[in-house]
Design a protein around this motif. Structure first.
Motif, PDB file in Angstrom:
ATOM      1  N   ALA A  43       0.830  -1.203   0.000  1.00 14.68           N
ATOM      2  CA  ALA A  43       0.000   0.000   0.000  1.00 14.68           C
ATOM      3  C   ALA A  43       0.863   1.252   0.000  1.00 14.68           C
ATOM      4  O   ALA A  43       0.537   2.255  -0.669  1.00 14.68           O
ATOM      5  CB  ALA A  43      -0.928  -0.012   1.214  1.00 14.68           C
ATOM      6  N   GLY A  44       1.977   1.207   0.726  1.00 17.93           N
ATOM      7  CA  GLY A  44       2.871   2.354   0.751  1.00 17.93           C
ATOM      8  C   GLY A  44       3.462   2.670  -0.612  1.00 17.93           C
ATOM      9  O   GLY A  44       3.581   3.840  -0.996  1.00 17.93           O
ATOM     10  N   VAL A  45       3.832   1.637  -1.363  1.00 16.87           N
ATOM     11  CA  VAL A  45       4.350   1.841  -2.716  1.00 16.87           C
ATOM     12  C   VAL A  45       3.284   2.472  -3.600  1.00 16.87           C
ATOM     13  O   VAL A  45       3.547   3.413  -4.361  1.00 16.87           O
ATOM     14  CB  VAL A  45       4.844   0.514  -3.313  1.00 16.87           C
ATOM     15  CG1 VAL A  45       5.156   0.664  -4.797  1.00 16.87           C
ATOM     16  CG2 VAL A  45       6.080   0.009  -2.578  1.00 16.87           C
ATOM     17  N   SER A  46       2.049   1.979  -3.515  1.00 22.43           N
ATOM     18  CA  SER A  46       0.955   2.536  -4.314  1.00 22.43           C
ATOM     19  C   SER A  46       0.799   4.027  -4.050  1.00 22.43           C
ATOM     20  O   SER A  46       0.728   4.843  -4.981  1.00 22.43           O
ATOM     21  CB  SER A  46      -0.362   1.819  -3.992  1.00 22.43           C
ATOM     22  OG  SER A  46      -0.320   0.460  -4.345  1.00 22.43           O
ATOM     23  N   LEU A  47       0.757   4.390  -2.778  1.00 24.94           N
ATOM     24  CA  LEU A  47       0.508   5.785  -2.440  1.00 24.94           C
ATOM     25  C   LEU A  47       1.707   6.675  -2.723  1.00 24.94           C
ATOM     26  O   LEU A  47       1.534   7.838  -3.125  1.00 24.94           O
ATOM     27  CB  LEU A  47       0.071   5.911  -0.977  1.00 24.94           C
ATOM     28  CG  LEU A  47      -1.442   5.837  -0.763  1.00 24.94           C
ATOM     29  CD1 LEU A  47      -1.992   4.479  -1.159  1.00 24.94           C
ATOM     30  CD2 LEU A  47      -1.813   6.159   0.671  1.00 24.94           C
ATOM     31  N   ARG A 107      -7.645  -3.618   2.445  1.00 26.13           N
ATOM     32  CA  ARG A 107      -7.704  -3.052   3.795  1.00 26.13           C
ATOM     33  C   ARG A 107      -6.443  -2.262   4.141  1.00 26.13           C
ATOM     34  O   ARG A 107      -6.508  -1.224   4.800  1.00 26.13           O
ATOM     35  CB  ARG A 107      -7.943  -4.163   4.817  1.00 26.13           C
ATOM     36  CG  ARG A 107      -9.370  -4.667   4.812  1.00 26.13           C
ATOM     37  CD  ARG A 107      -9.599  -5.835   5.743  1.00 26.13           C
ATOM     38  NE  ARG A 107     -11.014  -6.107   5.842  1.00 26.13           N
ATOM     39  CZ  ARG A 107     -11.704  -6.805   4.945  1.00 26.13           C
ATOM     40  NH1 ARG A 107     -11.074  -7.304   3.884  1.00 26.13           N
ATOM     41  NH2 ARG A 107     -13.001  -6.986   5.084  1.00 26.13           N
ATOM     42  N   ALA A 108      -5.285  -2.760   3.726  1.00 26.00           N
ATOM     43  CA  ALA A 108      -4.052  -2.015   3.967  1.00 26.00           C
ATOM     44  C   ALA A 108      -4.064  -0.697   3.205  1.00 26.00           C
ATOM     45  O   ALA A 108      -3.646   0.350   3.732  1.00 26.00           O
ATOM     46  CB  ALA A 108      -2.844  -2.858   3.564  1.00 26.00           C
ATOM     47  N   GLU A 125      -6.384   1.722   4.973  1.00 23.86           N
ATOM     48  CA  GLU A 125      -5.745   2.274   6.171  1.00 23.86           C
ATOM     49  C   GLU A 125      -4.872   3.476   5.825  1.00 23.86           C
ATOM     50  O   GLU A 125      -4.946   4.530   6.486  1.00 23.86           O
ATOM     51  CB  GLU A 125      -4.920   1.173   6.831  1.00 23.86           C
ATOM     52  CG  GLU A 125      -4.202   1.560   8.090  1.00 23.86           C
ATOM     53  CD  GLU A 125      -3.417   0.395   8.684  1.00 23.86           C
ATOM     54  OE1 GLU A 125      -2.478   0.668   9.455  1.00 23.86           O
ATOM     55  OE2 GLU A 125      -3.727  -0.776   8.369  1.00 23.86           O
ATOM     56  N   LEU A 126      -4.048   3.339   4.790  1.00 25.60           N
ATOM     57  CA  LEU A 126      -3.150   4.429   4.430  1.00 25.60           C
ATOM     58  C   LEU A 126      -3.886   5.547   3.710  1.00 25.60           C
ATOM     59  O   LEU A 126      -3.569   6.728   3.899  1.00 25.60           O
ATOM     60  CB  LEU A 126      -2.012   3.902   3.561  1.00 25.60           C
ATOM     61  CG  LEU A 126      -1.063   2.896   4.212  1.00 25.60           C
ATOM     62  CD1 LEU A 126       0.165   2.675   3.340  1.00 25.60           C
ATOM     63  CD2 LEU A 126      -0.639   3.326   5.601  1.00 25.60           C
ATOM     64  N   LEU A 127      -4.869   5.206   2.890  1.00 27.64           N
ATOM     65  CA  LEU A 127      -5.627   6.241   2.180  1.00 27.64           C
ATOM     66  C   LEU A 127      -6.348   7.159   3.153  1.00 27.64           C
ATOM     67  O   LEU A 127      -6.373   8.381   2.974  1.00 27.64           O
ATOM     68  CB  LEU A 127      -6.626   5.599   1.221  1.00 27.64           C
ATOM     69  CG  LEU A 127      -6.058   5.091  -0.108  1.00 27.64           C
ATOM     70  CD1 LEU A 127      -7.035   4.146  -0.779  1.00 27.64           C
ATOM     71  CD2 LEU A 127      -5.748   6.266  -1.037  1.00 27.64           C
ATOM     72  N   ARG A 128      -6.950   6.578   4.177  1.00 23.83           N
ATOM     73  CA  ARG A 128      -7.657   7.412   5.148  1.00 23.83           C
ATOM     74  C   ARG A 128      -6.700   8.355   5.869  1.00 23.83           C
ATOM     75  O   ARG A 128      -7.061   9.481   6.222  1.00 23.83           O
ATOM     76  CB  ARG A 128      -8.404   6.533   6.154  1.00 23.83           C
ATOM     77  CG  ARG A 128      -9.641   5.879   5.581  1.00 23.83           C
ATOM     78  CD  ARG A 128     -10.527   5.276   6.662  1.00 23.83           C
ATOM     79  NE  ARG A 128      -9.964   4.062   7.239  1.00 23.83           N
ATOM     80  CZ  ARG A 128      -9.417   3.986   8.447  1.00 23.83           C
ATOM     81  NH1 ARG A 128      -9.351   5.058   9.221  1.00 23.83           N
ATOM     82  NH2 ARG A 128      -8.935   2.830   8.894  1.00 23.83           N
TER      83      ARG A 128
END
Length: 343
Positions: free
Chosen positions: A121-125, A150-151, A154-157
């Protein structure tokens, strides 16, 4: 560097990894690791893959991804079976093994699924931040509503305060309804819509996160609205029309993508229809526009227009798992979390 006794290995359960990782700035850590990779202070070696068919006929695999970042050295072992959903267990599970930088002995073993999900998720964002900016994201679609979704949630929010609308699609109606309820509880001010078709989700959002278990591409170029960004997390969702026709195509590591013969983009590379960043596009084909380390560093100078369609194809660099796991290990040592096992 580990401060544990040299004759022990620290073991962290999934719950302990989750506890220790709370509050970490995952997107910043991923971005810093991409920059370190570009500067040569982090790196990886080729991954190994073991694939088989389970007795019940499902595709299964075990991936081993070695990497290093700063003084952190180790590998991620992540296993999965496409038949796990029917068995009521998680699709993927794994371990991360860290080595002492001086002795090279294994010094820490931790449950790997949480680390893998967070860094993915961190790479995506981090990539979306470099392309569009996270503050500008107002609508997000999810294809697949499992652990990876879900991961990302969590980061998107945490990173995208402007989100107003979320669209959810999963082939399993129960999975999409469950994630919808989680979104509504966590962010009651956001409109959450469950849709019956993947095309509805993609067409209604400026950012789509594809995190499924599909092995057959299905998302066409004309599904994406102008100005949309498609993050191909699960790697097999984007059709040839989308990979070849998008305005900008980014990968995390061209070496990993071009060396793969299972995913569509790797096969297009092997056939000569897609070439490396910085190379001339072949007749009737295209070149990848940039790798993520250069993109986040600002090396990509071509303008990304407001109406351009962007595809981010993060194959998965084990260096991120090691960088994140090394921070978690240090936190665990400082807090006395985990169990010391004798060698």
């Amino acid at each position: 560097m580990s401060t544990d006794p040299g004759d022990t290995i620290r073991y962290l359960t999934g719950a302990e990894v989750e506890e220790v990782s709370r509050g970490l700035r995952i997107v910043d850590l991923v971005r810093d690791t991409l920059l370190a990779f570009r500067q040569g202070t982090a790196g990886l070696t080729p991954e190994a893959a073991l694939r088989w068919t389970t007795p019940e006929g499902a595709a299964a695999r075990s991936l081993i991804l070695p990497g290093w970042s700063g003084t952190g050295y180790g590998c991620k072992i992540i296993n999965s079976s496409l038949g796990n959903h029917e068995r009521g267990v998680a699709r993927a599970a794994g371990l991360i093994v860290l080595a002492d930088p001086e002795t090279a002995h294994p010094s820490c073993v931790m449950e790997g699924a949480r680390v893998s999900a967070l860094r993915t998720a961190g790479v995506s964002l981090a990539a979306v931040q470099a392309v569009r900016g996270l503050a500008s994201v107002t609508s997000v679609a999810f294809l697949g509503c499992g652990r990876q979704a879900r991961a990302h949630q969590e980061l998107l929010r945490a990173e995208c305060p402007g989100i107003q609308r979320v669209l959810l699609y999963d082939r399993d109606p129960a999975s999409r309804e469950l994630l919808a309820e989680e979104w509504r509880r966590a962010a009651p001010g956001i409109e959450v819509q469950v849709v019956a078709r993947a095309s509805q989700a993609v067409a209604g959002a400026e950012l789509t996160i594809a995190a499924t278990t599909t092995t057959e591409p299905y998302v066409e170029l004309d599904w994406l609205p102008e100005g949309a960004t498609f993050v191909n997390v699960s790697l097999d969702d984007a059709c040839e029309s989308l990979l070849m026709g998008c305005d900008h195509l980014f990968v995390d590591s061209w070496d990993l993508v071009s060396g793969d013969d299972h995913r569509l983009l790797g096969r297009l590379s092997r056939s000569g229809r897609v070439t490396a960043p910085g190379s001339a596009a072949p007749n009737g084909g295209r070149a990848v526009d940039a790798e993520l380390p250069g993109l986040v560093a600002g090396d990509y100078t071509r303008i990304i227009g407001a109406r351009d369609r962007v595809v981010i194809n993060p194959f998965g660099m084990g260096v991120h798992d090691i960088a994140l796991a090394d921070v978690i290990r240090a936190r665990a040592v400082a807090a006395g979390v985990g169990r010391l096992l004798p060698r």
